[in-house]
Design an enzyme around this catalytic site. Structure first.
Site, short mmCIF file in Angstrom:
data_model
loop_
_atom_site.label_atom_id
_atom_site.label_comp_id
_atom_site.label_asym_id
_atom_site.label_seq_id
_atom_site.Cartn_x
_atom_site.Cartn_y
_atom_site.Cartn_z
N ASP A 65 -2.36 3.02 -4.38
CA ASP A 65 -2.16 4.24 -3.60
C ASP A 65 -0.79 4.18 -2.94
OD1 ASP A 65 -2.53 2.36 -1.61
OD2 ASP A 65 -4.44 3.17 -0.90
N GLU A 91 0.09 3.52 0.10
CA GLU A 91 0.25 2.35 0.97
C GLU A 91 0.52 1.11 0.12
OE1 GLU A 91 0.91 2.10 4.84
OE2 GLU A 91 -0.11 3.83 3.98
N ARG A 106 -10.48 4.19 -1.69
CA ARG A 106 -9.68 5.21 -1.00
C ARG A 106 -9.22 6.23 -2.04
NH1 ARG A 106 -8.24 0.40 1.60
NH2 ARG A 106 -8.89 0.39 3.78
N HIS A 157 -6.78 8.42 -9.09
CA HIS A 157 -7.88 7.47 -9.16
C HIS A 157 -9.14 8.14 -9.68
CE1 HIS A 157 -5.11 5.32 -6.75
NE2 HIS A 157 -5.36 5.98 -5.64
N ASP A 165 -2.70 -2.44 -3.80
CA ASP A 165 -3.66 -1.37 -4.10
C ASP A 165 -2.99 -0.15 -4.74
OD1 ASP A 165 -5.78 -2.83 -3.16
OD2 ASP A 165 -5.85 -1.89 -1.20
N TYR A 196 -11.91 1.43 -6.63
CA TYR A 196 -11.11 1.56 -5.41
C TYR A 196 -11.69 2.63 -4.49
CZ TYR A 196 -7.01 1.54 -2.42
OH TYR A 196 -6.18 1.43 -1.35
N GLU A 220 -2.72 -8.03 -1.72
CA GLU A 220 -2.74 -7.94 -0.26
C GLU A 220 -3.60 -9.01 0.41
OE1 GLU A 220 -3.45 -5.42 -2.35
OE2 GLU A 220 -3.27 -3.49 -1.33
#
Length: 702
Positions: free
Chosen positions: A84, A86, A300, A345, A82, A298, A9
């Site tokens: 997740d 998203e 989140r 995670h 990432d 990470y 990203e």
């Protein structure tokens, strides 16, 4: 020549990963999402199974061309967004644009950006997880339907620029409900009685506990007088001494919400700042000879799970640095905090405990260092042995009245040697020693002091309290808290006063309309259930179209009713007595992000604005003519200055006190810390405790 293209990203992440992979890999950044629903229209074909109409995000053309050109020069494409929902969606959109087939093993995920983790991840690429993508799509479409269907209604009936959303509306309602509780609160009187007792070399306090074998609460002066009369001049006789060990366990490793809460309490960080700094630590910091390394995992996540490798490293570190007694008999395992927590995670931890904060300090900014230290301390403490405290409770008889004294002493620090979690009222646990006494000992009293108290209303939400409330109710997910708090302030639904959320008249009005016409959007159980449904989609247990269809069937009926029945409301500005010095019209009260301010009623022809100045009743110590007033900086931080500015330039971040120092007659200020409020002189060493009424707790509790 490079064989593979890796897409992440951000440029920072690309830079870090590029150093690990070597010359056979080209690493480029997509700069987040490349496609999204259009802003100019709803972009969802409801009648076609909620088919989304994705378009390329404006400004991404050159980036996409660069990625397309690079993809033609390589044999293999890896999508390393990432780990997740998203990130999975970003990878899916990239795969669509770059013609990467659904069966391609192109998806690479890692929970930490270290050389070992990245290289291991590239050994086991997988297909794009369509369940994860569908969960993200369902959330995006759900929020689009709510936002783009209700918002135009609010624009038409109330005011342009308003919006509604599943999570943001619940957040505003919580703030509004709390304000209503505060307004409706009626304080109740209660009293305490404190005896100061002389035990020879030690003087200690004991508090009234019970009378005639009953815990009779003291609600008035009359109640107190009855107890004092019954006590008379009776000596205080030790009735019972209880001593026992108490064990205190460490807090688990951070998850997103707990990190935001603790950073707010300990570091005074806003939720958005915490996430921004955490992103920097995750994506990579240049450590000189060691190169660029991600310092934390990470950020989140709502899981407290820790990898066995990280636990083993922590064990070796703790036993070497602090000794074997500081490590528990078995490694600590933390259960999910709530049933909906996603366990994909780990919790948030340093990528290596061997990178101690003080060793990293030279490579980090002040904010990076402070947050890294917080994460490091929390994780190391979470793996350590429990603290052990010796506690003592002494009950004393004064006739038929019992007084109680509680004390404690740290016997073994355990995890508390490294870190102790804060609480919202800022109090800390300290040793409170009691003298060695035996049953039957008689103690003379120095004084017996009755004190009147009043119960306090529930506190307004700080960012930390609001995040905790949303998390406990199952509203939102790790990635949504910070943007939600930003949105409700930008829309003018809430303001911040003394670091606490206060609803605005606009926010109150919007919530009233939502409550009347869209009650399910504000219903906590309904919103939490929707989050659960999205989790089921992610796990492959639920069809995303069915979830949306179930919601939209009843929502559509609500919309039709609101279109017909919602009345237009004109919001009138409150007119002040002040006159605009630029055009002569009255100034009106407006609500901004940081509270009320004055603006010209002639807007947009006249754009004059003024802060609302609050006189705190202190004469300026510099010019002795002006008054000290409370002001706000551009970032909303309160400070104090002379009302004669710019003639007088006195300024202070700390609140001046309306009395001079008894030692040197200089100005005194309030100094706030985690231990409470102190009054101290600006010139000499004089200090004294201050009574902070807002932090009073119920002294009637044991």
């Amino acid at each position: 020549m490079a064989d593979s293209l890796v897409i992440v990203e951000s440029p920072a992440k690309a830079k870090t990963i590029g150093k690990y992979l070597g010359s056979k890999f080209i690493v480029k950044a997509s700069m987040g999402h490349i496609r999204d629903l259009p802003k100019s229209q709803i972009g969802v074909e409801v009648d076609r199974n909620f088919e989304p109409k994705y378009i390329t995000i404006r400004g991404k053309g050159s980036i996409l061309k660069e990625l397309k050109d690079a993809s033609k020069k390589v044999k293999k494409i890896y999508l390393a967004a990432d780990p997740d929902r998203e990130g999975e969606a970003i990878a899916w959109h990239l795969a669509h644009y770059l013609d990467v087939g659904p069966d391609e093993l192109c998806r690479v995920v890692f929970n930490e950006i270290t050389k070992e983790a990245v290289k291991d991840a590239f050994k086991t690429p997988r297909r794009i997880n369509q369940d994860l993508v569908n969960a993200q799509q369902a959330r995006r479409i759900l929020d689009r339907l709510v936002g783009y269907k209700i918002s135009p209604l609010l624009w038409k009936k109330v005011k342009k620029g308003l919006s509604a959303g599943r999570v943001q509306s619940v957040a505003v309602k919580l703030i509004q409900d709390r304000e209503n509780e505060i307004k409706a609160f009626e304080p109740e009187e209660y009293w305490s009685i404190t005896a100061v007792l002389d035990a020879g070399k030690t003087v200690f306090e004991a508090k009234y506990h019970s009378h005639n074998g009953e815990k009779k609460e003291l609600h008035s002066q009359e109640d107190v007088d009855l107890i004092l009369a019954a006590m008379g001049n009776e000596a205080f006789i030790v009735k019972e001494v209880k001593e026992k060990e108490r064990q205190r366990n460490p807090s688990p490793p951070f998850i997103t919400s707990s990190m935001q809460q603790e950073a707010a309490r300990k570091l005074n960080f806003r939720a958005s700042k915490t996430m921004s700094v955490a992103q920097q630590l995750y994506e990579g910091i240049d450590l000189g000879k060691e190169g660029t390394v991600g310092l934390i995992t990470y950020m989140r996540t709502d899981s407290t799970r820790i990898s066995p490798i990280a636990q083993e490293e922590a064990k070796d570190f703790i036993m070497t640095k602090y000794g074997p007694t500081f490590y528990p008999e078995t490694p600590r395992q933390y259960l999910k905090k709530n049933a909906n927590a996603q366990d994909a995670h780990e919790g948030i931890r340093p990528t290596s405990v061997l990178r101690e904060p003080d060793q990293m300090k030279a490579f980090l900014s002040k904010d990076q260092y402070r947050l890294y230290k917080l994460v490091w301390d929390r994780f190391v403490a979470s793996q350590m042995a429990s603290a052990i405290l010796d506690t003592m409770t002494i009950d004393l008889n004064a006739g038929e009245t019992v007084f109680r004294a509680n004390g404690s002493k740290m016997k073994f620090a355990g995890f508390m040697k490294v870190y102790v979690e804060s609480n919202d009222d800022g109090t800390t646990e300290e040793d409170k020693l009691l003298p060695p006494l035996s049953k039957g000992d008689s103690l003379p009293k120095q004084s017996v002091e009755p004190k009147q108290h009043f119960t306090q209303p529930p506190p307004r939400y700080t960012e930390a309290r609001l995040v905790r409330a949303l998390e406990e109710m199952g509203i939102g997910r790790p990635s949504t808290y910070a943007p939600t708090l930003e949105t409700i302030q930008k829309r003018g639904y809430v303001a911040i006063e003394e670091k606490k959320f206060v609803p605005t008249e606009l926010g109150e009005l919007v919530i009233q309309l939502m409550q009347e016409f869209f009650p399910e959007i504000l219903d906590i159980e309904f919103t939490a259930h929707m989050e659960e449904e999205l989790d089921f989609v992610e796990e492959g247990k639920e069809d995303w179209v069915r979830v949306l269809d179930t919601f939209y069937t009843s929502f559509e009926k609500r919309l039709e009713f609101a279109e017909e029945e919602m009345k237009e409301i004109e919001i009138q500005d409150e007119v002040s007595d002040e006159i605009c010095e630029k055009c002569g019209k009255h100034l009106v009260y407006k609500m901004g992000r940081f509270g009320k301010f004055l603006a010209c009623s002639g807007f947009p022809d006249c754009r004059n604005t003024k802060p609302i100045i609050k006189d705190i009743g202190v004469t300026c110590p510099t010019c002795h003519a002006g008054k000290i007033v409370e002001r706000r900086s551009k970032k909303g931080r309160v400070f104090y200055g002379c009302d004669q500015y710019p003639t007088c330039d006195f300024v202070s971040w700390d609140k001046p006190v309306n009395r001079p120092c008894p030692a040197c007659s200089s100005m005194m200020i309030e100094k706030r810390s985690k231990n409470g409020v102190m009054i101290q002189c600006t010139q000499c060493d004089h200090k004294e405790e201050a009574v902070d009424e807002s932090d009073h707790t119920d002294d009637m509790k044991d």
